[in-house]
Design a protein around this motif. Structure first.
Motif, PDB file in Angstrom:
ATOM      1  N   MET A   1     -82.543  19.501  29.785  1.00  0.00           N
ATOM      2  CA  MET A   1     -83.524  18.481  29.502  1.00  0.00           C
ATOM      3  C   MET A   1     -83.013  17.134  30.011  1.00  0.00           C
ATOM      4  O   MET A   1     -81.840  16.835  29.866  1.00  0.00           O
ATOM      5  CB  MET A   1     -83.768  18.414  28.002  1.00  0.00           C
ATOM      6  CG  MET A   1     -84.456  19.668  27.480  1.00  0.00           C
ATOM      7  SD  MET A   1     -84.645  19.648  25.724  1.00  0.00           S
ATOM      8  CE  MET A   1     -83.103  20.423  25.276  1.00  0.00           C
ATOM      9  N   ILE A   2     -83.907  16.374  30.582  1.00  0.00           N
ATOM     10  CA  ILE A   2     -83.538  15.085  31.153  1.00  0.00           C
ATOM     11  C   ILE A   2     -84.450  14.006  30.583  1.00  0.00           C
ATOM     12  O   ILE A   2     -85.661  14.181  30.515  1.00  0.00           O
ATOM     13  CB  ILE A   2     -83.660  15.109  32.697  1.00  0.00           C
ATOM     14  CG1 ILE A   2     -82.721  16.160  33.271  1.00  0.00           C
ATOM     15  CG2 ILE A   2     -83.385  13.737  33.282  1.00  0.00           C
ATOM     16  CD1 ILE A   2     -82.894  16.382  34.752  1.00  0.00           C
ATOM     17  N   ASN A   3     -83.865  12.918  30.175  1.00  0.00           N
ATOM     18  CA  ASN A   3     -84.612  11.756  29.696  1.00  0.00           C
ATOM     19  C   ASN A   3     -83.984  10.524  30.350  1.00  0.00           C
ATOM     20  O   ASN A   3     -83.112   9.884  29.782  1.00  0.00           O
ATOM     21  CB  ASN A   3     -84.539  11.666  28.165  1.00  0.00           C
ATOM     22  CG  ASN A   3     -85.310  10.478  27.620  1.00  0.00           C
ATOM     23  OD1 ASN A   3     -85.914   9.702  28.361  1.00  0.00           O
ATOM     24  ND2 ASN A   3     -85.276  10.323  26.315  1.00  0.00           N
ATOM     25  N   ARG A   4     -84.405  10.196  31.562  1.00  0.00           N
ATOM     26  CA  ARG A   4     -83.891   9.046  32.315  1.00  0.00           C
ATOM     27  C   ARG A   4     -85.067   8.283  32.901  1.00  0.00           C
ATOM     28  O   ARG A   4     -86.044   8.875  33.348  1.00  0.00           O
ATOM     29  CB  ARG A   4     -82.980   9.474  33.471  1.00  0.00           C
ATOM     30  CG  ARG A   4     -81.763  10.259  33.104  1.00  0.00           C
ATOM     31  CD  ARG A   4     -80.806   9.610  32.139  1.00  0.00           C
ATOM     32  NE  ARG A   4     -80.373   8.284  32.509  1.00  0.00           N
ATOM     33  CZ  ARG A   4     -79.897   7.398  31.646  1.00  0.00           C
ATOM     34  NH1 ARG A   4     -79.811   7.680  30.366  1.00  0.00           N
ATOM     35  NH2 ARG A   4     -79.505   6.221  32.040  1.00  0.00           N
ATOM     36  N   THR A   5     -84.944   6.992  32.940  1.00  0.00           N
ATOM     37  CA  THR A   5     -85.962   6.168  33.568  1.00  0.00           C
ATOM     38  C   THR A   5     -85.289   4.998  34.283  1.00  0.00           C
ATOM     39  O   THR A   5     -84.261   4.508  33.839  1.00  0.00           O
ATOM     40  CB  THR A   5     -87.009   5.660  32.548  1.00  0.00           C
ATOM     41  OG1 THR A   5     -88.021   4.956  33.237  1.00  0.00           O
ATOM     42  CG2 THR A   5     -86.394   4.762  31.508  1.00  0.00           C
ATOM     43  N   VAL A   6     -85.873   4.602  35.403  1.00  0.00           N
ATOM     44  CA  VAL A   6     -85.402   3.451  36.175  1.00  0.00           C
ATOM     45  C   VAL A   6     -86.587   2.516  36.348  1.00  0.00           C
ATOM     46  O   VAL A   6     -87.664   2.942  36.770  1.00  0.00           O
ATOM     47  CB  VAL A   6     -84.851   3.885  37.554  1.00  0.00           C
ATOM     48  CG1 VAL A   6     -84.456   2.683  38.373  1.00  0.00           C
ATOM     49  CG2 VAL A   6     -83.690   4.844  37.382  1.00  0.00           C
ATOM     50  N   ILE A   7     -86.389   1.246  36.015  1.00  0.00           N
ATOM     51  CA  ILE A   7     -87.475   0.268  36.048  1.00  0.00           C
ATOM     52  C   ILE A   7     -87.003  -0.981  36.781  1.00  0.00           C
ATOM     53  O   ILE A   7     -85.892  -1.446  36.560  1.00  0.00           O
ATOM     54  CB  ILE A   7     -87.892  -0.112  34.611  1.00  0.00           C
ATOM     55  CG1 ILE A   7     -88.455   1.109  33.896  1.00  0.00           C
ATOM     56  CG2 ILE A   7     -88.898  -1.251  34.612  1.00  0.00           C
ATOM     57  CD1 ILE A   7     -88.695   0.892  32.423  1.00  0.00           C
ATOM     58  N   VAL A   8     -87.865  -1.515  37.644  1.00  0.00           N
ATOM     59  CA  VAL A   8     -87.634  -2.817  38.274  1.00  0.00           C
ATOM     60  C   VAL A   8     -88.892  -3.632  38.044  1.00  0.00           C
ATOM     61  O   VAL A   8     -89.990  -3.212  38.415  1.00  0.00           O
ATOM     62  CB  VAL A   8     -87.341  -2.693  39.784  1.00  0.00           C
ATOM     63  CG1 VAL A   8     -87.235  -4.072  40.423  1.00  0.00           C
ATOM     64  CG2 VAL A   8     -86.065  -1.897  40.010  1.00  0.00           C
ATOM     65  N   GLY A   9     -88.732  -4.774  37.391  1.00  0.00           N
ATOM     66  CA  GLY A   9     -89.885  -5.614  37.106  1.00  0.00           C
ATOM     67  C   GLY A   9     -89.454  -6.978  36.603  1.00  0.00           C
ATOM     68  O   GLY A   9     -88.268  -7.317  36.587  1.00  0.00           O
ATOM     69  N   ARG A  10     -90.441  -7.752  36.171  1.00  0.00           N
ATOM     70  CA  ARG A  10     -90.191  -9.117  35.696  1.00  0.00           C
ATOM     71  C   ARG A  10     -90.329  -9.185  34.183  1.00  0.00           C
ATOM     72  O   ARG A  10     -91.174  -8.517  33.600  1.00  0.00           O
ATOM     73  CB  ARG A  10     -91.160 -10.093  36.356  1.00  0.00           C
ATOM     74  CG  ARG A  10     -90.937 -10.164  37.854  1.00  0.00           C
ATOM     75  CD  ARG A  10     -91.584 -11.394  38.468  1.00  0.00           C
ATOM     76  NE  ARG A  10     -91.318 -11.416  39.899  1.00  0.00           N
ATOM     77  CZ  ARG A  10     -90.231 -11.928  40.444  1.00  0.00           C
ATOM     78  NH1 ARG A  10     -89.306 -12.462  39.692  1.00  0.00           N
ATOM     79  NH2 ARG A  10     -90.056 -11.900  41.745  1.00  0.00           N
ATOM     80  N   LEU A  11     -89.486 -10.031  33.571  1.00  0.00           N
ATOM     81  CA  LEU A  11     -89.554 -10.228  32.133  1.00  0.00           C
ATOM     82  C   LEU A  11     -90.869 -10.916  31.775  1.00  0.00           C
ATOM     83  O   LEU A  11     -91.232 -11.937  32.368  1.00  0.00           O
ATOM     84  CB  LEU A  11     -88.378 -11.070  31.644  1.00  0.00           C
ATOM     85  CG  LEU A  11     -87.007 -10.394  31.719  1.00  0.00           C
ATOM     86  CD1 LEU A  11     -85.909 -11.397  31.384  1.00  0.00           C
ATOM     87  CD2 LEU A  11     -86.949  -9.208  30.791  1.00  0.00           C
ATOM     88  N   VAL A  12     -91.572 -10.379  30.795  1.00  0.00           N
ATOM     89  CA  VAL A  12     -92.857 -10.917  30.361  1.00  0.00           C
ATOM     90  C   VAL A  12     -92.665 -12.183  29.519  1.00  0.00           C
ATOM     91  O   VAL A  12     -93.477 -13.103  29.566  1.00  0.00           O
ATOM     92  CB  VAL A  12     -93.635  -9.844  29.563  1.00  0.00           C
ATOM     93  CG1 VAL A  12     -94.915 -10.405  28.990  1.00  0.00           C
ATOM     94  CG2 VAL A  12     -93.923  -8.639  30.447  1.00  0.00           C
ATOM     95  N   ALA A  13     -91.581 -12.231  28.761  1.00  0.00           N
ATOM     96  CA  ALA A  13     -91.258 -13.383  27.911  1.00  0.00           C
ATOM     97  C   ALA A  13     -89.741 -13.484  27.811  1.00  0.00           C
ATOM     98  O   ALA A  13     -89.020 -12.586  28.260  1.00  0.00           O
ATOM     99  CB  ALA A  13     -91.869 -13.205  26.522  1.00  0.00           C
TER     100      ALA A  13
END
Length: 168
Positions: free
Chosen positions: A1-13
């Motif tokens: 089982m794999i639970n990995r995420t990669v995110i690139v974005g801007r801080l909302v606050a």
């Protein structure tokens, strides 16, 4: 089982830094990530709730603010609690294991060509082993970028014979 995420974005606050009763730093923040498609010429975005722990949380709160571009790697964690009206409220957060600051500190949401490769590795989390406790340490290697040219001191072209090639 794999639970990995990669995110690139801007801080909302601006990130919200808090401390547990035991003195452990926790930082909640949301990241806006553009969707890969447009709806009638309009770009849509997802706003993803995230949390960081310990020194990583303090660094994020001290050096990043609304609009800054960040990258993070982590795992998705769900939970629930009972709201003030007695209804059960379900939550979904990304627990950050590693955060990269992708813009200089003095930049506020503008696109820069010079990334700031600061990073921090999370030493907390819930699935880190029973001997460490609920927020125990899981030290991961922290790799640095090296821009050294291995051929800088060579004198001329490198000669390769047909016999050295792995194919015919």
């Amino acid at each position: 089982m794999i639970n990995r995420t990669v995110i690139v974005g801007r801080l909302v606050a601006d990130p919200e830094l808090r401390y547990t009763p035991n003195g452990i730093a926790s930082c909640k923040f949301r990241v806006a990530v553009n969707r890969p498609f447009k709806n009638e010429g309009e770009q849509q975005a997802d706003f993803i709730s995230c949390v960081a722990w310990r020194k990583q949380a303090e660094n994020l709160a001290n050096f990043m603010k609304k609009g800054n571009l960040i990258g993070l790697e982590g795992r998705i964690q769900t939970g629930s609690y009972e709201g003030q009206d007695g209804k059960k409220i379900y939550t979904t957060d990304v627990v950050a294991d590693s955060i990269q600051f992708l813009e200089p500190r003095n930049s506020t949401g503008s696109t820069q060509n010079t990334p700031n490769y600061q990073s921090s590795t999370n030493t907390g989390g819930m699935y880190q082993g029973s001997s460490q406790g609920q927020y125990g340490g899981n030290t991961q290697p922290n790799y640095s970028r090296v821009d050294e040219d291995p051929f800088a001191n060579s004198k001329g072209p490198i000669e390769v014979s047909e016999d050295d090639l792995p194919f015919d």
